[in-house]
Design a protein around this motif. Structure first.
Motif, PDB file in Angstrom:
ATOM      1  N   PHE A  14      43.144  58.138  42.931  1.00 39.90           N
ATOM      2  CA  PHE A  14      42.736  56.913  43.620  1.00 39.90           C
ATOM      3  C   PHE A  14      43.848  56.416  44.547  1.00 39.90           C
ATOM      4  N   ALA A  15      45.102  56.533  44.086  1.00 37.22           N
ATOM      5  CA  ALA A  15      46.234  56.051  44.887  1.00 37.22           C
ATOM      6  C   ALA A  15      46.294  56.789  46.225  1.00 37.22           C
ATOM      7  N   MET A  16      45.961  58.097  46.203  1.00 41.42           N
ATOM      8  CA  MET A  16      45.965  58.866  47.441  1.00 41.42           C
ATOM      9  C   MET A  16      44.938  58.298  48.421  1.00 41.42           C
ATOM     10  N   LEU A  17      43.762  57.998  47.887  1.00 43.62           N
ATOM     11  CA  LEU A  17      42.689  57.469  48.736  1.00 43.62           C
ATOM     12  C   LEU A  17      43.049  56.099  49.291  1.00 43.62           C
ATOM     13  N   ALA A  18      43.737  55.305  48.474  1.00 39.47           N
ATOM     14  CA  ALA A  18      44.040  53.925  48.865  1.00 39.47           C
ATOM     15  C   ALA A  18      45.475  53.803  49.387  1.00 39.47           C
ATOM     16  N   GLY A  19      46.052  54.919  49.811  1.00 43.58           N
ATOM     17  CA  GLY A  19      47.463  54.961  50.199  1.00 43.58           C
ATOM     18  C   GLY A  19      47.867  53.918  51.221  1.00 43.58           C
ATOM     19  N   ALA A  20      47.055  53.759  52.274  1.00 43.66           N
ATOM     20  CA  ALA A  20      47.404  52.821  53.347  1.00 43.66           C
ATOM     21  C   ALA A  20      47.486  51.397  52.807  1.00 43.66           C
ATOM     22  N   ALA A  21      46.473  51.026  52.034  1.00 47.27           N
ATOM     23  CA  ALA A  21      46.429  49.666  51.492  1.00 47.27           C
ATOM     24  C   ALA A  21      47.610  49.438  50.544  1.00 47.27           C
ATOM     25  N   VAL A  22      47.951  50.474  49.764  1.00 45.08           N
ATOM     26  CA  VAL A  22      49.027  50.337  48.786  1.00 45.08           C
ATOM     27  C   VAL A  22      50.356  50.031  49.477  1.00 45.08           C
ATOM     28  N   SER A  23      50.704  50.826  50.501  1.00 44.92           N
ATOM     29  CA  SER A  23      51.994  50.606  51.151  1.00 44.92           C
ATOM     30  C   SER A  23      52.012  49.242  51.848  1.00 44.92           C
ATOM     31  N   GLY A  24      50.846  48.801  52.370  1.00 41.44           N
ATOM     32  CA  GLY A  24      50.765  47.488  53.011  1.00 41.44           C
ATOM     33  C   GLY A  24      51.116  46.371  52.058  1.00 41.44           C
ATOM     34  N   GLU A  25      50.614  46.488  50.832  1.00 40.29           N
ATOM     35  CA  GLU A  25      50.863  45.437  49.846  1.00 40.29           C
ATOM     36  C   GLU A  25      52.332  45.405  49.433  1.00 40.29           C
ATOM     37  N   VAL A  26      52.897  46.594  49.259  1.00 38.34           N
ATOM     38  CA  VAL A  26      54.294  46.657  48.852  1.00 38.34           C
ATOM     39  C   VAL A  26      55.185  46.080  49.945  1.00 38.34           C
ATOM     40  N   ALA A  27      54.839  46.428  51.211  1.00 38.62           N
ATOM     41  CA  ALA A  27      55.632  45.948  52.339  1.00 38.62           C
ATOM     42  C   ALA A  27      55.601  44.425  52.439  1.00 38.62           C
ATOM     43  N   ALA A  28      54.478  43.833  52.035  1.00 37.69           N
ATOM     44  CA  ALA A  28      54.355  42.381  52.125  1.00 37.69           C
ATOM     45  C   ALA A  28      55.350  41.685  51.195  1.00 37.69           C
ATOM     46  N   GLY A  29      55.863  42.424  50.202  1.00 38.77           N
ATOM     47  CA  GLY A  29      56.913  41.894  49.340  1.00 38.77           C
ATOM     48  C   GLY A  29      56.462  40.810  48.379  1.00 38.77           C
ATOM     49  N   GLN A  30      55.143  40.717  48.159  1.00 38.31           N
ATOM     50  CA  GLN A  30      54.668  39.706  47.220  1.00 38.31           C
ATOM     51  C   GLN A  30      54.929  40.156  45.795  1.00 38.31           C
ATOM     52  N   LYS A  31      55.282  39.204  44.952  1.00 36.53           N
ATOM     53  CA  LYS A  31      55.465  39.501  43.540  1.00 36.53           C
ATOM     54  C   LYS A  31      54.096  39.865  42.954  1.00 36.53           C
ATOM     55  N   PRO A  32      54.020  40.918  42.124  1.00 38.11           N
ATOM     56  CA  PRO A  32      52.718  41.267  41.540  1.00 38.11           C
ATOM     57  C   PRO A  32      52.135  40.098  40.748  1.00 38.11           C
ATOM     58  N   ALA A  33      50.824  39.927  40.844  1.00 37.74           N
ATOM     59  CA  ALA A  33      50.153  38.886  40.069  1.00 37.74           C
ATOM     60  C   ALA A  33      50.101  39.313  38.599  1.00 37.74           C
ATOM     61  N   ARG A  34      49.763  38.376  37.741  1.00 37.75           N
ATOM     62  CA  ARG A  34      49.643  38.685  36.309  1.00 37.75           C
ATOM     63  C   ARG A  34      48.230  38.315  35.860  1.00 37.75           C
ATOM     64  N   LEU A  35      47.534  39.304  35.309  1.00 36.42           N
ATOM     65  CA  LEU A  35      46.150  39.097  34.865  1.00 36.42           C
ATOM     66  C   LEU A  35      46.052  39.215  33.350  1.00 36.42           C
ATOM     67  N   LEU A  36      45.308  38.302  32.752  1.00 42.32           N
ATOM     68  CA  LEU A  36      45.043  38.388  31.316  1.00 42.32           C
ATOM     69  C   LEU A  36      43.701  39.094  31.110  1.00 42.32           C
ATOM     70  N   LEU A  37      43.727  40.276  30.493  1.00 48.56           N
ATOM     71  CA  LEU A  37      42.498  41.012  30.201  1.00 48.56           C
ATOM     72  C   LEU A  37      41.992  40.599  28.819  1.00 48.56           C
ATOM     73  N   VAL A  38      40.797  40.029  28.777  1.00 48.12           N
ATOM     74  CA  VAL A  38      40.209  39.593  27.514  1.00 48.12           C
ATOM     75  C   VAL A  38      39.184  40.631  27.066  1.00 48.12           C
ATOM     76  N   THR A  39      39.368  41.178  25.856  1.00 55.28           N
ATOM     77  CA  THR A  39      38.464  42.222  25.355  1.00 55.28           C
ATOM     78  C   THR A  39      37.793  41.826  24.048  1.00 55.28           C
ATOM     79  N   VAL A  40      37.853  40.545  23.703  1.00 51.01           N
ATOM     80  CA  VAL A  40      37.271  40.076  22.441  1.00 51.01           C
ATOM     81  C   VAL A  40      35.738  40.125  22.540  1.00 51.01           C
ATOM     82  N   THR A  41      35.094  40.604  21.456  1.00 48.68           N
ATOM     83  CA  THR A  41      33.631  40.619  21.422  1.00 48.68           C
ATOM     84  C   THR A  41      33.143  39.923  20.160  1.00 48.68           C
ATOM     85  N   LYS A  42      32.054  39.169  20.305  1.00 49.84           N
ATOM     86  CA  LYS A  42      31.485  38.469  19.146  1.00 49.84           C
ATOM     87  C   LYS A  42      30.090  38.971  18.812  1.00 49.84           C
TER      88      LYS A  42
END
Ligand SMILES: [Zn+2]
Length: 250
Positions: A14-42
């Motif tokens: 996938f990274a190969m396919l999205a290569g252009a977008a990936v380098s663009g984001e890194v170049a922007a120098g933004q700190k990576p966001a933090r996501l909470l993944l919730v997997t609880v099921t009731k």
């Protein structure tokens, strides 16, 4: 180990396919966001949950866009959703969650999203909090029913959205296709839909993925995610990363 190797190989592809977008984001120098993944099921527990977590982690790592933390138990969810603990995250992903989840504080959670955070819902996220109208309203719909798994042709309602960028219609999808209630097309921005019932073939409008904004918060919901093959597919990873990126305002 097998699962890890498989995920790493898929992520690399996938990274190969999205290569252009990936380098663009890194170049922007933004700190990576933090996501909470919730997997609880009731209620129902999907076997695809570990696969989804692995896929989302991989997308975040490969794009440099976000890192993840996980709330897999009631205790973890309670501890990580207090108003203070939520300050550590930019958004939350409901990964095939079901039923009434023990959030630390429902009102505070809602206010946190509306303050400018992201809510990403995958598949059974719509089978969550049926008794909490404010959540259903925030997500944009609730799961009504499904029949046998079906092969469908998914249409793209908005090809210009980052959430559908690079996708080619119709997308061939074989999955358990949800049908919804409490859905109002006027309240959402449509991304993907079907023009016939997944099982009967009767013409109509059947939503698959959409976004919403509420307050300053951004909501992205997508219906696929029952079958492992769907989770691993190239188009779904692209769609998911686009939706997460949009919801994080990146
Ligand atoms: Zn399912």
């Amino acid at each position: 180990m097998r699962g890890f190797a498989r995920g790493a190989a898929l992520s690399a592809g996938f990274a190969m396919l999205a290569g252009a977008a990936v380098s663009g984001e890194v170049a922007a120098g933004q700190k990576p966001a933090r996501l909470l993944l919730v997997t609880v099921t009731k209620t129902y527990h999907h076997e695809s949950i570990p696969r989804l977590v692995e896929r989302i982690e991989g997308l975040g790592r490969q794009s440099g866009l976000f890192g993840v933390d996980i709330a897999a138990t009631d205790a973890e969810l309670g501890a990580k959703t207090t108003p203070d603990a939520l300050k550590a995250y930019d958004g939350v992903v409901f990964v095939n969650t079901t039923g009434d989840l023990p959030l630390a504080n429902r009102d505070a959670f809602l206010a946190w999203i509306e303050s400018g955070k992201a809510l990403v819902g995958i598949h059974a996220a719509a089978d969550t909090f049926h008794g909490w109208p404010a959540f259903i309203s925030l997500l944009g719909a609730e799961f009504d029913y499904h029949k046998e798994q079906a092969k469908v042709k998914v249409l793209i309602d908005d090809p210009k959205s980052p959430d559908t960028e690079g996708l080619v219609a119709p997308i061939e999808l074989f999955d358990e296709i949800y049908l919804y209630k409490s859905f109002d097309r006027a309240r959402v921005h449509m991304l993907l839909s079907l023009d016939r019932h997944p099982n009967t073939g009767e013409p109509g409008f059947y939503p698959i993925a959409w976004t919403r904004e509420q307050g300053k918060g951004r909501v992205f919901y997508t219906a696929p995610g029952h079958r492992d093959e769907v989770v691993d597919s190239e188009w779904f990873g692209r769609h998911l990363l686009g939706g997460i990126r949009w919801s994080l305002r990146r």
